[in-house]
Scaffold this motif. Sequence first.
Motif, PDB file in Angstrom:
ATOM      1  N   HIS A  39      -5.632   6.297  -5.274  1.00 38.95           N
ATOM      2  CA  HIS A  39      -4.781   6.808  -4.199  1.00 38.95           C
ATOM      3  C   HIS A  39      -5.542   6.936  -2.884  1.00 38.95           C
ATOM      4  O   HIS A  39      -5.003   6.630  -1.817  1.00 38.95           O
ATOM      5  N   GLY A  40      -6.811   7.358  -2.967  1.00 37.17           N
ATOM      6  CA  GLY A  40      -7.559   7.650  -1.745  1.00 37.17           C
ATOM      7  C   GLY A  40      -8.473   6.561  -1.251  1.00 37.17           C
ATOM      8  O   GLY A  40      -8.823   6.524  -0.067  1.00 37.17           O
ATOM      9  N   GLU A  41      -8.872   5.648  -2.165  1.00 36.06           N
ATOM     10  CA  GLU A  41      -9.833   4.636  -1.720  1.00 36.06           C
ATOM     11  C   GLU A  41      -9.712   3.303  -2.455  1.00 36.06           C
ATOM     12  O   GLU A  41     -10.609   2.464  -2.399  1.00 36.06           O
ATOM     13  N   LEU A  42      -8.609   3.097  -3.173  1.00 31.12           N
ATOM     14  CA  LEU A  42      -8.338   1.816  -3.842  1.00 31.12           C
ATOM     15  C   LEU A  42      -9.444   1.421  -4.820  1.00 31.12           C
ATOM     16  O   LEU A  42      -9.634   0.240  -5.116  1.00 31.12           O
TER      17      LEU A  42
ATOM     18  N   PHE B 285       0.833  -1.206   0.000  1.00 33.52           N
ATOM     19  CA  PHE B 285       0.000   0.000   0.000  1.00 33.52           C
ATOM     20  C   PHE B 285       0.867   1.256   0.000  1.00 33.52           C
ATOM     21  O   PHE B 285       0.510   2.258  -0.632  1.00 33.52           O
TER      22      PHE B 285
ATOM     23  N   THR C 202     -11.563   3.595   1.412  1.00 33.56           N
ATOM     24  CA  THR C 202     -11.096   4.758   2.166  1.00 33.56           C
ATOM     25  C   THR C 202     -10.647   4.355   3.563  1.00 33.56           C
ATOM     26  O   THR C 202      -9.630   4.847   4.073  1.00 33.56           O
TER      27      THR C 202
ATOM     28  N   ILE D 275      -7.250   2.610   3.413  1.00 33.02           N
ATOM     29  CA  ILE D 275      -6.184   3.603   3.269  1.00 33.02           C
ATOM     30  C   ILE D 275      -5.945   4.327   4.586  1.00 33.02           C
ATOM     31  O   ILE D 275      -4.797   4.577   4.984  1.00 33.02           O
ATOM     32  N   GLU D 276      -7.021   4.658   5.298  1.00 31.51           N
ATOM     33  CA  GLU D 276      -6.877   5.328   6.592  1.00 31.51           C
ATOM     34  C   GLU D 276      -6.143   4.436   7.595  1.00 31.51           C
ATOM     35  O   GLU D 276      -5.278   4.906   8.350  1.00 31.51           O
TER      36      GLU D 276
ATOM     37  N   ALA E 191      -2.492   4.346   6.547  1.00 34.46           N
ATOM     38  CA  ALA E 191      -1.861   5.634   6.872  1.00 34.46           C
ATOM     39  C   ALA E 191      -1.597   5.740   8.371  1.00 34.46           C
ATOM     40  O   ALA E 191      -0.557   6.274   8.796  1.00 34.46           O
TER      41      ALA E 191
ATOM     42  N   LEU F  39       0.577   4.122  -2.716  1.00 36.22           N
ATOM     43  CA  LEU F  39       0.327   5.516  -2.363  1.00 36.22           C
ATOM     44  C   LEU F  39       1.409   6.428  -2.931  1.00 36.22           C
ATOM     45  O   LEU F  39       1.119   7.525  -3.424  1.00 36.22           O
TER      46      LEU F  39
ATOM     47  N   THR G  33      -9.845  11.429   5.201  1.00 34.46           N
ATOM     48  CA  THR G  33     -10.286  10.099   5.612  1.00 34.46           C
ATOM     49  C   THR G  33     -11.668  10.152   6.259  1.00 34.46           C
ATOM     50  O   THR G  33     -12.151  11.211   6.636  1.00 34.46           O
TER      51      THR G  33
END
Length: 414
Positions: free
Chosen positions: A129-132, A24, A139, A142-143, A146, A28, A210
């Motif tokens: 990038h933000g939610e696959l 991931f 989302t 990703i959160e 991160a 990203l 997020t």
Amino acid sequence: MKNRKLNQWLWKWHFIAGIIALPFVILLAVTGGIYLFKDNYDAPKQAPIKKVQVEGEAIPFQEQWQLAKEALHKAPNSMVIPTEATQATEFSSGMFSHKNNAYVNPYKGVVTGNISPKDSNMHTVRKLHGELLLGKFGTKIIELIASWIFVLIITGIYVFWPTKKEGVKCFFRIRFSQGKRTLFRDLHAVLGFWISILLLMTLAGGMPWTDVFGSNFKWLQDATNTGFPKTWDARALKSDVKGEPISLDKMVALAKSMDLKGEVSIGLPSSPKGVYSIYNSTFDLGAQKCFHFDQYSGEQLVNHNWEDVGVLMRGRMWFMAFHQGQFGLWNWILMLCVALLLAFVAFAALLSYLKRKETGKWGTPKVPAKFNVGYGIVALIVLLGVILPLFGLSVIAIIVVEFIRKKKTQNKLA
């Protein structure tokens, strides 16, 4: 002096978090780096719609507004004031990914076309990038990743930090002659250390987007009154319906006389009681201003500048703009370097791991059996768990799984 047992324990969790997050992190870094080229990619494709030839006199903005209404599914809520004679007039409806822009040729009195963020391939890159490309579920993944990257950075700094005996040279030392495993380890550790602060700043700029953290942050802004003033936008304001509305052309003339910095827009009334707004968009954030006017009398109802915005929102907007490289060429280049170095550091970690891993084993660092985590570490984990709720839930899940595993082991031995 570094605690050896704590160092081994943190290295274990740095390793585990790294193995899970690695694909991931690379995704990203790559998608973030690609998205930095959005404007360069979109510009030539959008030029036929956005650019016009000067041919005689331009029709009034009021008439252009009517043309835009006919071209958009929803009535336009804003208009960008053109700064060049060859620029089509942009009218927008909706917000964010649902935004739709209509462009009007002011000389021919025709709509040259519509542009929405969804029209660009870069929209797919951003969604990846933000939610696959998995919506709300993606989302949250990703959160979670991160959140664990914060842990990776914190544990990585401690594990890498040299002892007094090793000295300051370790902050710069990359050993090229001691085998590939050592070389890749040093590239990962040294470069990772030197970009760690930039990575934390970049993560801070991404977290407001997020779901869970972003919602909690917004709640905190509202609870502490540290977001935008309630009248920053026009939704809470109303015009006094008397006579005929002021023409859009008069509002444009007023906006031009203000000499505002950056891109200047007119917020358009959406109903007979709606108001006109004049505001600018600039990444010299301190120069942002907005004004609201009664659409009939032209009376100024409210005005705000950047100092009226709460401290949490100001910090949020700064880090989000930094994350996207929007503070100018230096910021864009810096974010591109961060993306490239993050991908390189991740690959170096993978190669170092593969070089030291024994066949058939995971190679997880071992922790002394008698080691007990101190109160300080527990407090730090709890604090991170509160700030980053998905991280906190994942830690609870790990503790539960570990407890069940130990119970099963004890039952087998009994």
